[in-house]
Design an enzyme around this catalytic site. Sequence first.
Site, mmCIF file in Angstrom:
data_model
loop_
_atom_site.group_PDB
_atom_site.id
_atom_site.type_symbol
_atom_site.label_atom_id
_atom_site.label_comp_id
_atom_site.label_asym_id
_atom_site.label_seq_id
_atom_site.Cartn_x
_atom_site.Cartn_y
_atom_site.Cartn_z
ATOM 1 N N LYS A 1 10.575 74.659 50.943
ATOM 2 C CA LYS A 1 9.750 73.898 50.001
ATOM 3 C C LYS A 1 10.516 72.822 49.235
ATOM 4 C CE LYS A 1 5.551 75.791 50.212
ATOM 5 N NZ LYS A 1 4.308 75.023 50.404
ATOM 6 N N SER B 1 10.692 80.532 57.302
ATOM 7 C CA SER B 1 10.407 79.538 56.265
ATOM 8 C C SER B 1 10.956 79.877 54.888
ATOM 9 C CB SER B 1 8.892 79.310 56.157
ATOM 10 O OG SER B 1 8.226 80.531 55.893
#
Length: 409
Positions: A56, A307
Amino acid sequence: MPSERSILPEHIEEARHRLAGVIKPTPLIRSATLDRILDAHVLIKPENLQKTGSFKIRGAYNRLATLADERKSRGVVAASAGNHGQALAYAATRARVSATIVMPATAAIAKIDATRSYGQSVVLEGVDYQEARAAAIKMCTDRGACFIDAYDDLEVIAGQGTLGLEIADEVTPDVVIVPVGGGGLIAGIAAALATRVPNAEVIGVEAAGSPQLSASLAADAPTSIGRPVDTIADGLATGRIGAIPFEVMRGRVKRAVTVDDFEIGEAVLLLLERLKLLAEGAGAAALAGALKLKDELKGKTVVLVVSGGNIDTNVLDRIIGHGLVKVGRLFRVAVDLRDRPGELGKLVSMVAATGANVRAIDHDRTRRDIAIGGARVMLELETRGPSHIEAIRDQLKRNGYAFDVPALG
């Protein structure tokens, strides 16, 4: 940009230039273990090792870096289940910009604390991501601040696309498997690979408790699931695909694989035990999807995007417990005893003689389904595998104990 919902390779390259020195370009990791399990050439993209613990930071920093100074001066607000909030808090502190992160009250304590640790404000609102997002947008209206969306934003998508460039720099994959929440990550990767590796298939993996990608692909439009989300993979629990990510991925992402929480948990445990990588539920989803597609992946070069790694320790404990039970290394058994001195000691000694280790014990005399003068003992035992469990059961039977094995819950 040519239109409000298009993205070109140069925009992702520009994002990579802005992120130089800010992010870690995470190298692909070869896994002989996964090669053997999947009968494929498997590479891991370990964004759990990224700054703030997930991919992110790429999108959050790129978005903040492209804001005009006047907009920065009014502060920024974001909604997040955890990872986007941490990333924006880090980026805002680095850029000397005031940020407020709105998180659902149900967010993992570890993610709330981590977000606060980057020096920005955290507000808890709503029971899920969409309620937190609505509260964040209202806050922006009230304050005149700038809303930094977690995924429904071209600059955020361009930042996430830098991950795709890094993949293409190292390998020419046949398949890239990506976890999907709101769609920003898979849209960025698909856009980055479209010109660099146009023949690579990009497959999205969604949680069964938040299946917005499959709903959107079926409707050929960004779609909300229309019910509460329910998954241990909080990073995937958006309940809808963003409009902009869907347009970016249109024609580039054609498949969704749906995995349930048990499959996600098994993937978390596999990454931890065999690769020594700590992934959160969303981070392990790509591996869970690959295990489901095993027959299709045979002989192919496959990249799995891990992720993030910001997992709540309580969730990790439950995942480990479920996983150990499934493979026969943890055995929970309820045994009925006469409630008199020495009986508990006899039971424990008998179990010890089998080579099992008592991990936890609960002794209950007050259950309504136990006779007066009796007790129910719940044992949690560390075992060596299924055959060891059968030996313990046989020993209990030979010694005349009444017992049952409670369903795992």
